[in-house]
Enzyme design. Structure first.
Site, PDB file in Angstrom:
ATOM      1  N   LYS A   1       0.745  -5.463  -2.453  1.00 60.55           N
ATOM      2  CA  LYS A   1       1.792  -5.575  -3.469  1.00 60.55           C
ATOM      3  C   LYS A   1       2.516  -6.910  -3.407  1.00 60.55           C
ATOM      4  O   LYS A   1       2.764  -7.542  -4.437  1.00 60.55           O
ATOM      5  CB  LYS A   1       2.791  -4.436  -3.320  1.00 60.55           C
ATOM      6  CG  LYS A   1       3.889  -4.450  -4.375  1.00 60.55           C
ATOM      7  CD  LYS A   1       4.821  -3.261  -4.230  1.00 60.55           C
ATOM      8  CE  LYS A   1       5.898  -3.302  -5.309  1.00 60.55           C
ATOM      9  NZ  LYS A   1       6.823  -2.154  -5.215  1.00 60.55           N
TER      10      LYS A   1
ATOM     11  N   HIS B   1       3.718   8.209  -0.408  1.00 60.84           N
ATOM     12  CA  HIS B   1       4.518   6.988  -0.255  1.00 60.84           C
ATOM     13  C   HIS B   1       5.784   7.238   0.556  1.00 60.84           C
ATOM     14  O   HIS B   1       6.320   6.302   1.173  1.00 60.84           O
ATOM     15  CB  HIS B   1       4.890   6.443  -1.639  1.00 60.84           C
ATOM     16  CG  HIS B   1       5.610   5.125  -1.582  1.00 60.84           C
ATOM     17  ND1 HIS B   1       4.977   3.938  -1.290  1.00 60.84           N
ATOM     18  CD2 HIS B   1       6.922   4.815  -1.763  1.00 60.84           C
ATOM     19  CE1 HIS B   1       5.848   2.946  -1.307  1.00 60.84           C
ATOM     20  NE2 HIS B   1       7.040   3.461  -1.589  1.00 60.84           N
TER      21      HIS B   1
END
Length: 367
Positions: A239, A323
């Site tokens: 990311k 997550h």
């Protein structure tokens, strides 16, 4: 069906959506404006000149006029379309060298902006236009998307100002949408219960890696044995592009596991370059292959639900996802005296503090 013909007495008001009516009781003539969009009528009194002014003002307020051709030819810089600027902005954003996933996500958001504002001159986009668009997203229950689009729009206009395409930023005066956090936090008890209910060996390894390293699902799935050298696991976050060297001696006492022991558990009879891999051939998936992200999420959710049932707890409408192990890892490492900001790869302590917030999922010990 053809529209009803306008009465002769109203022909002098044609094109203004104005109508006159005489009250037989007092003989006075009254004027009414009819909105062509909603069909609603509004009384404007008896003064004809004032009624005409009001009608003209209403028409100009509700209709966006395209600049006249002569103005567009004389001042081409002032009539550049927003879509034309987005072409240049894409190149500027690509030059920032961000990760492929960030490029892809922002690219999709730029496409959204192009559909909404692309046909408008960049200098014609007002704060009201932006506010209306963002408010629409919020009303649809997409407050996080509204915040993301506002941030992107602000950057788009900042770059446009730097290049001389416009002189001000209409986004600055808008208000960011308030985001209500909906997803539940993962507790250690639920993690242990889900870990015990995990049917696949690879899911147990993935959960252990996620809790000890605090890395995202995408980075867990991409971990390779060759990335382990010099007593460190080397991770380049997909990311952000952050480059982390995690010591294999890293240990979480609360689960009595070290990174080194988990990596060794990832090695089995199947030859694979991936730490997290299929241990046997199932349908299209062959033994040794990387686990796809959707499979990780799906199998974790199933194990989580079985674990919650074993504990006798109700997860509600927004149960914690894979997550959430990133947040749990931050809280556990901080409790054991380590720096979660470095482990998670955050640039700011403020972001780490958000992950350390249990959102009321855990008890607070009071001395």
């Amino acid at each position: 069906m053809a529209p009803r013909p306008r009465k002769d007495g109203n022909k002098d008001l044609a094109g203004l959506n104005l109508y006159r009516k005489t009250d037989k009781r007092n003989g006075k003539t009254y004027y009414t404006y009819r909105d062509p969009v909603s069909g609603k009528s509004f009384g404007l009194g008896t003064n004809k000149e004032e009624a005409i002014k009001e009608a003209v003002a209403a028409i100009h307020a509700t209709v966006r006029h395209q600049p006249a051709l002569v103005d567009r030819v004389k001042a081409p810089e002032e009539s550049k379309l927003f879509s034309a600027w987005l072409v240049e902005y894409r190149e500027l954003y690509a030059a920032r060298g961000l990760s492929a996933s960030s490029q892809r996500n922002v690219g999709m958001r730029i496409n959204r902006l192009d559909k909404v504002f692309g046909g408008i001159g960049i200098r014609e986009i007002s704060t009201m236009d932006v506010a209306k668009y963002l408010k629409g997203l919020t009303k649809e229950g997409k407050a996080p998307m509204a915040r993301a689009m506002r941030s992107l729009l602000r950057d788009v206009f900042l770059e446009a100002m730097a290049e001389g395409w416009c002189t001000d930023n209409p986004v600055d005066k808008t208000k960011a949408a308030a985001v209500t956090i909906k997803r539940g936090r993962l507790t250690l008890d639920l993690w242990k219960a889900a870990h015990a209910e995990a049917k696949q060996p690879w899911l147990k390894r993935a959960m252990e890696l996620a809790l000890i390293t605090g890395q995202r699902r995408e980075d867990i799935a991409s971990m390779l044995f060759k990335d382990v050298y010099d007593d460190h696991l080397h991770v380049v976050q997909s990311k952000t592009g952050a480059r982390l060297r995690i010591n294999t001696d890293l240990r979480l006492e609360v689960i009595d596991m070290s990174l080194d022991s988990v990596i060794k558990s990832c090695r089995d009879r199947v030859l694979s370059p991936h730490l997290v891999h299929h241990h046997r051939t199932i349908s299209r998936a062959k033994a040794g292959q990387k686990i796809v992200l959707d499979t990780i999420s799906k199998e974790f959710a199933a194990a989580r639900d079985r674990g919650a049932e074993a504990l006798g707890i109700d997860l509600g409408d927004t149960p914690p996802t894979f997550h959430e192990m990133r947040s749990l890892a931050a809280r556990l490492h901080a409790a054991e005296g380590r720096n979660p900001q470095a482990l998670l790869g955050h640039k700011s302590a403020k972001m780490t503090d958000m992950y350390r917030d249990s959102r009321g999922a855990e008890w607070i010990d009071v001395a």
